[in-house]
Design an enzyme around this catalytic site. Structure first.
Site, PDB file in Angstrom:
ATOM      1  N   LYS A 161      -9.924   2.332  -1.741  1.00 21.70           N
ATOM      2  CA  LYS A 161     -10.038   1.801  -0.375  1.00 21.70           C
ATOM      3  C   LYS A 161     -11.319   2.298   0.294  1.00 21.70           C
ATOM      4  O   LYS A 161     -11.591   3.496   0.341  1.00 21.70           O
ATOM      5  CB  LYS A 161      -8.815   2.237   0.428  1.00 21.70           C
ATOM      6  CG  LYS A 161      -8.703   1.647   1.824  1.00 21.70           C
ATOM      7  CD  LYS A 161      -7.404   2.119   2.459  1.00 21.70           C
ATOM      8  CE  LYS A 161      -7.202   1.573   3.854  1.00 21.70           C
ATOM      9  NZ  LYS A 161      -5.938   2.093   4.455  1.00 21.70           N
TER      10      LYS A 161
ATOM     11  N   CYS B 186      -5.212  -2.844   3.459  1.00 26.44           N
ATOM     12  CA  CYS B 186      -4.791  -2.556   4.829  1.00 26.44           C
ATOM     13  C   CYS B 186      -5.938  -2.596   5.846  1.00 26.44           C
ATOM     14  O   CYS B 186      -6.409  -3.665   6.214  1.00 26.44           O
ATOM     15  CB  CYS B 186      -4.053  -1.218   4.850  1.00 26.44           C
ATOM     16  SG  CYS B 186      -2.986  -0.982   6.306  1.00 26.44           S
TER      17      CYS B 186
ATOM     18  N   GLU C 203       0.831  -1.210   0.000  1.00 26.56           N
ATOM     19  CA  GLU C 203       0.000   0.000   0.000  1.00 26.56           C
ATOM     20  C   GLU C 203       0.867   1.264   0.000  1.00 26.56           C
ATOM     21  O   GLU C 203       1.841   1.371   0.765  1.00 26.56           O
ATOM     22  CB  GLU C 203      -0.885   0.006   1.256  1.00 26.56           C
ATOM     23  CG  GLU C 203      -1.745   1.253   1.415  1.00 26.56           C
ATOM     24  CD  GLU C 203      -2.432   1.330   2.764  1.00 26.56           C
ATOM     25  OE1 GLU C 203      -3.495   1.953   2.860  1.00 26.56           O
ATOM     26  OE2 GLU C 203      -1.894   0.763   3.753  1.00 26.56           O
TER      27      GLU C 203
END
Length: 264
Positions: free
Chosen positions: A110, A145, A40
């Protein structure tokens, strides 16, 4: 099917352009693999909030161009980690996935932003779409994440056909045990492969966990990196997903969130 996770470090003394070139060279070295994964926000650092705006780039900006060329040269499916995407409506933490021909075939913004009303949570907008990648050998779903803490996202990806998950991250060292635990949990509960690629080094003073990990559909850790820069290569058996789901058909017993009629 062979996968390579590139656990690279974000060195503040290295320019973003130099890091792009270095990452591209590492991707090209993985020729012979089927899937390559980067972490990421490796261009800038997941906790380098003050640099997000300055280093933001359009979707098909310099990182996209360099990674497309690397994917095509290595002839691999490439999850190029995520970038700070500059869109007309704001910034996003956006993952880029390329086919072996170098085509940008999927992007994922995300959904769950980290920061508890600060940092990423206020600097970036949230995505709102579940994304899967039609890799012929092993269709996989995308998460990033902090998404790892939200099991409903992964359940949705399974319903969309995912047989594996690819999760790039900039996970802090102080919560490393959560990283490994959650990666295994998402694999076990969904009977899918988990490929979780973290970063090494330090992001804006935040020590990174490293410990990229590959977990099979039964929850067995097939490979795990250490704390430093490392290439984690592992062979996957795509048929093991179907075998696991047939031998232990827990997904068929789902009740909550399922609209299918109950069993008699």
């Amino acid at each position: 099917m062979r996968a390579s996770l590139l656990q690279i470090a974000v060195n503040p003394d290295e320019t973003v352009d130099a890091r792009r070139r270095r990452a591209a060279a590492l991707v090209c070295e993985q020729a012979g693999a089927d899937l390559v994964v980067l972490p990421e926000l490796w261009t800038v650092g997941a906790f380098a909030y003050e640099s997000f705006a300055a280093e933001a780039e359009p979707l098909e900006g310099p990182t996209c161009r360099v990674m497309a060329e690397a994917a095509a040269e290595a002839r691999v499916w490439l999850h190029a980690g995520s970038i700070v995407e500059r869109a007309p409506e704001g910034l996003y933490n956006t993952s880029l996935v390329f086919s072996p021909s170098g085509e940008l075939v999927r992007t994922y913004r995300k959904i769950h932003r980290f920061g508890f009303d600060q940092g990423e949570a206020v600097l970036m907008s949230a995505g709102d779409e579940l994304v899967t990648v039609p890799c012929p050998e092993l269709p996989f779903g995308l998460a990033t994440c902090y998404d790892l803490r939200f099991p409903e996202l992964f359940r949705g990806l399974v319903d969309a056909g995912a047989r594996a998950f690819v999760v790039p991250a900039g996970w802090p060292a102080r919560r490393r045990e959560h990283w490994t635990l959650l990666a295994r949990a998402r694999a076990v509960e969904n009977q899918a492969y988990m490929l979780a690629c973290g970063t090494a080094g330090t992001h804006a003073g935040v020590e990174q966990a490293g410990h990229s990990v590959v977990v099979d559909p039964w929850g067995e850790v097939l490979a795990e990196a250490g704390r430093g820069e490392e290439v984690l290569a592992v062979d996957l058996d795509p048929a093991k997903v179907a075998t696991t789901r047939e031998q232990f058909p827990a997904l068929k017993d789902r009740v909550l969130g399922v609209t299918a009629p109950k069993r008699a």
